[in-house]
Scaffold this motif. Structure first.
Motif, PDB file in Angstrom:
ATOM      1  N   ASP A   1     -20.769 -29.847  46.441  1.00  0.00           N
ATOM      2  CA  ASP A   1     -19.806 -29.029  47.183  1.00  0.00           C
ATOM      3  C   ASP A   1     -18.380 -29.265  46.677  1.00  0.00           C
ATOM      4  O   ASP A   1     -17.587 -28.327  46.563  1.00  0.00           O
ATOM      5  CB  ASP A   1     -19.891 -29.334  48.675  1.00  0.00           C
ATOM      6  CG  ASP A   1     -21.149 -28.771  49.322  1.00  0.00           C
ATOM      7  OD1 ASP A   1     -21.824 -27.942  48.676  1.00  0.00           O
ATOM      8  OD2 ASP A   1     -21.465 -29.171  50.462  1.00  0.00           O
TER       9      ASP A   1
ATOM     10  N   ALA B   1     -28.950 -28.682  44.187  1.00  0.00           N
ATOM     11  CA  ALA B   1     -29.556 -30.007  44.198  1.00  0.00           C
ATOM     12  C   ALA B   1     -30.915 -29.967  43.505  1.00  0.00           C
ATOM     13  O   ALA B   1     -31.694 -29.031  43.690  1.00  0.00           O
ATOM     14  CB  ALA B   1     -29.699 -30.494  45.631  1.00  0.00           C
TER      15      ALA B   1
ATOM     16  N   GLN C   1     -26.852 -35.304  41.805  1.00  0.00           N
ATOM     17  CA  GLN C   1     -25.687 -35.771  42.575  1.00  0.00           C
ATOM     18  C   GLN C   1     -25.392 -34.781  43.701  1.00  0.00           C
ATOM     19  O   GLN C   1     -24.321 -34.161  43.758  1.00  0.00           O
ATOM     20  CB  GLN C   1     -24.478 -35.902  41.648  1.00  0.00           C
ATOM     21  CG  GLN C   1     -24.680 -36.844  40.492  1.00  0.00           C
ATOM     22  CD  GLN C   1     -24.639 -38.295  40.924  1.00  0.00           C
ATOM     23  OE1 GLN C   1     -23.837 -38.679  41.758  1.00  0.00           O
ATOM     24  NE2 GLN C   1     -25.504 -39.109  40.344  1.00  0.00           N
TER      25      GLN C   1
ATOM     26  N   LYS D   1     -24.522 -34.934  46.743  1.00  0.00           N
ATOM     27  CA  LYS D   1     -23.353 -35.107  47.610  1.00  0.00           C
ATOM     28  C   LYS D   1     -22.051 -34.705  46.919  1.00  0.00           C
ATOM     29  O   LYS D   1     -21.022 -34.544  47.585  1.00  0.00           O
ATOM     30  CB  LYS D   1     -23.256 -36.557  48.080  1.00  0.00           C
ATOM     31  CG  LYS D   1     -23.004 -37.569  46.983  1.00  0.00           C
ATOM     32  CD  LYS D   1     -22.937 -38.979  47.564  1.00  0.00           C
ATOM     33  CE  LYS D   1     -22.664 -40.014  46.475  1.00  0.00           C
ATOM     34  NZ  LYS D   1     -22.576 -41.377  47.043  1.00  0.00           N
ATOM     35  N   HIS D   2     -22.085 -34.536  45.595  1.00  0.00           N
ATOM     36  CA  HIS D   2     -20.882 -34.151  44.865  1.00  0.00           C
ATOM     37  C   HIS D   2     -20.818 -32.660  44.532  1.00  0.00           C
ATOM     38  O   HIS D   2     -19.811 -32.192  44.016  1.00  0.00           O
ATOM     39  CB  HIS D   2     -20.787 -34.946  43.558  1.00  0.00           C
ATOM     40  CG  HIS D   2     -20.663 -36.424  43.759  1.00  0.00           C
ATOM     41  ND1 HIS D   2     -19.692 -36.982  44.550  1.00  0.00           N
ATOM     42  CD2 HIS D   2     -21.404 -37.448  43.279  1.00  0.00           C
ATOM     43  CE1 HIS D   2     -19.826 -38.302  44.544  1.00  0.00           C
ATOM     44  NE2 HIS D   2     -20.852 -38.609  43.789  1.00  0.00           N
TER      45      HIS D   2
END
Length: 461
Positions: free
Chosen positions: A137, A10, A132, A134-135
């Motif tokens: 993983d 991140a 991004q 949250k994307h």
């Protein structure tokens, strides 16, 4: 090398080297904004914005990277892969925009198969930052599923026999508390006679088996994933040539795809009742090997005359597809390195897709195009089914003419899928003979991402 989870991080404002993206059409405008010395540096590197080019540009006491891509505004899965392969160890961020889809190739580009040959001189990790968060993983999981297929296929048969394939399935099952059941050896003979017949000539260490895994809420739609797991294919008594046998460690590629897809489905929490089935055997030669001309019983109740012992993958899939159909799933997807005919028709990069319904094909093809995992549909022509006729059995496993080999193999499998069940068959190569950035020579996943994103669109968690 660092863990794959660390290759995408991140973006929280960390120090990072900037990556500027351009293409051939926009390179002149991009270069005009640079200093004369910087333009000279790119010229010396023969950088003109073409795809997969990498340039290093001095910037005072520091430097930045420039990457050539097809479209800087719409990044594809592998457009940053060459940068990930060649840049020095360090942390990077795009100067404009976010990597999004290109996170996939950034991870796969840094994966190497090192089970037998260590590379102590390999560069350290190149870390890419993404806003991004949250994307990240999900992108990592998808790349790791592709890498799992590559590693399983690259592993020679002695170390990736039926028992090792079972161990991979058990490892994945344990991650998600999935139920696993294995039927193996002579216990297959009554319930799965074709799997037993194909695998019985192998040594006890490589005894045949049917691996089954179940996961998910029983109230959710049932989806079955089936993978052909021939750990090595000698051709049986219809023995292959030395050249034809050389790559046959990859004949379990369908099993690798199926296990990797199950991992993705469970990891994403898709709202399905998953049923994974992997029939796995070694097609060996011994005094008890099945023979040309034998007639095999099947779980379905049909009889099959053996026209060629080298058409064994469809036999083991037949019993597995029958078992999958017995629970009346909403959808069955199978993966198999089934025919050379599919490769002659479509080459190595395009898996042949066969479906009963146009809707199924349309969804899979659209998902593949959207995620750089293109498929090509071949037909299941009803008129060719007569080529599987046998004079002494319900059908033959090999037709006697050289035409439409991939489609006729698909028609054989169709006989073992329950009536009115939605079904998709992938005849995939599982091997990349010509390397590309982010996609090395060797084991390869074709159709895996297409299938996963199609399922995600239907059954998203």
């Amino acid at each position: 090398m660092s863990k794959k989870e660390d290759l995408i991080q991140a973006d929280r404002g960390q120090d990072a080297v900037a990556i500027h993206l351009t293409n051939k059409d926009g390179f002149d405008a991009f270069a005009k904004e640079l200093k004369a010395g910087q333009r000279a540096a790119l010229k010396a590197q023969k950088f003109d914005g073409s795809g997969y080019q990498v340039g290093i540009v001095p910037d005072g006491e520091s430097w930045f990277a420039v990457g050539g891509v097809t479209d800087p505004e719409e990044l594809s899965s592998y457009c940053l892969a060459k940068l990930a392969e060649t840049l020095p160890e360090g942390t990077y961020r795009l100067a404009s925009g976010d990597p999004k889809a290109a996170m996939h190739g950034w991870v796969t580009a840094q994966h190497t198969f090192v089970r037998y040959k260590k590379n102590d001189d390999a560069p350290g990790p190149r870390i890419l930052l993404s806003k991004q968060a949250k994307h990240i993983d999900a992108a990592i999981a998808e790349a790791e599923a592709v890498n799992l297929v590559c590693d399983m296929v690259n592993t020679p048969a002695e170390d990736m026999g039926p028992a090792a394939i079972e161990a991979e399935a058990e490892r994945v099952a344990k991650k998600y508390n999935a139920e696993i059941k294995v039927t193996k050896g002579d216990t297959l003979e009554n319930d799965y006679p074709m799997i037993h017949a194909v695998g019985r000539a192998a040594s006890r260490a490589h005894a045949p088996r049917l691996i089954q895994m179940e996961w998910g809420d029983e109230k959710h739609p049932r989806v079955a994933i089936v993978g052909k797991g021939v750990s090595f294919d000698s051709g049986g008594l219809d023995i292959k040539s030395a050249v034809g046998m050389k790559l046959m460690k990859k004949d379990m590629g369908g099993a690798a795809h199926a296990i990797a897809l199950a991992d993705l489905i469970m990891g994403a929490g898709l709202k399905v009742r998953l049923h994974l089935l992997v029939p796995t055997v070694e097609n060996a030669i011994s005094s008890n090997a099945f023979r040309p001309g034998d007639v095999l019983q099947t779980r379905k109740g049909l009889t099959v005359e053996i026209g060629n012992t080298d058409a064994e993958g469809r036999l083991i899939l037949g019993d597995a597809l029958t078992r999958a159909s017995e629970d009346d799933p909403e959808l069955i997807i199978d993966f198999a390195t089934l025919t050379g005919a599919a490769r002659v028709a479509l080459g190595p990069d395009l898996p042949a897709l066969m479906t009963r319904q146009d809707k199924t094909a349309d969804e899979l093809i659209a998902a593949g195009r959207a995620h750089d995992d293109e498929l090509w549909r071949l037909p299941l022509p009803a008129g060719y089914a007569e080529w599987l006729n046998s004079e002494i059995a319900d059908l033959s496993n090999a037709h006697a003419n050289p035409y439409a080999g991939a489609s006729v193999a698909g028609l054989f499998l169709d006989k073992f899928v329950g009536d009115d069940i939605e079904w998709a068959h992938f005849d995939t190569f599982a091997w990349r003979p010509f390397p590309k950035p982010g996609r090395p020579k060797g084991g390869a996943a074709y159709g895996l991402r297409a299938a996963f994103h199609m399922l995600s669109a239907r059954y998203g968690g």
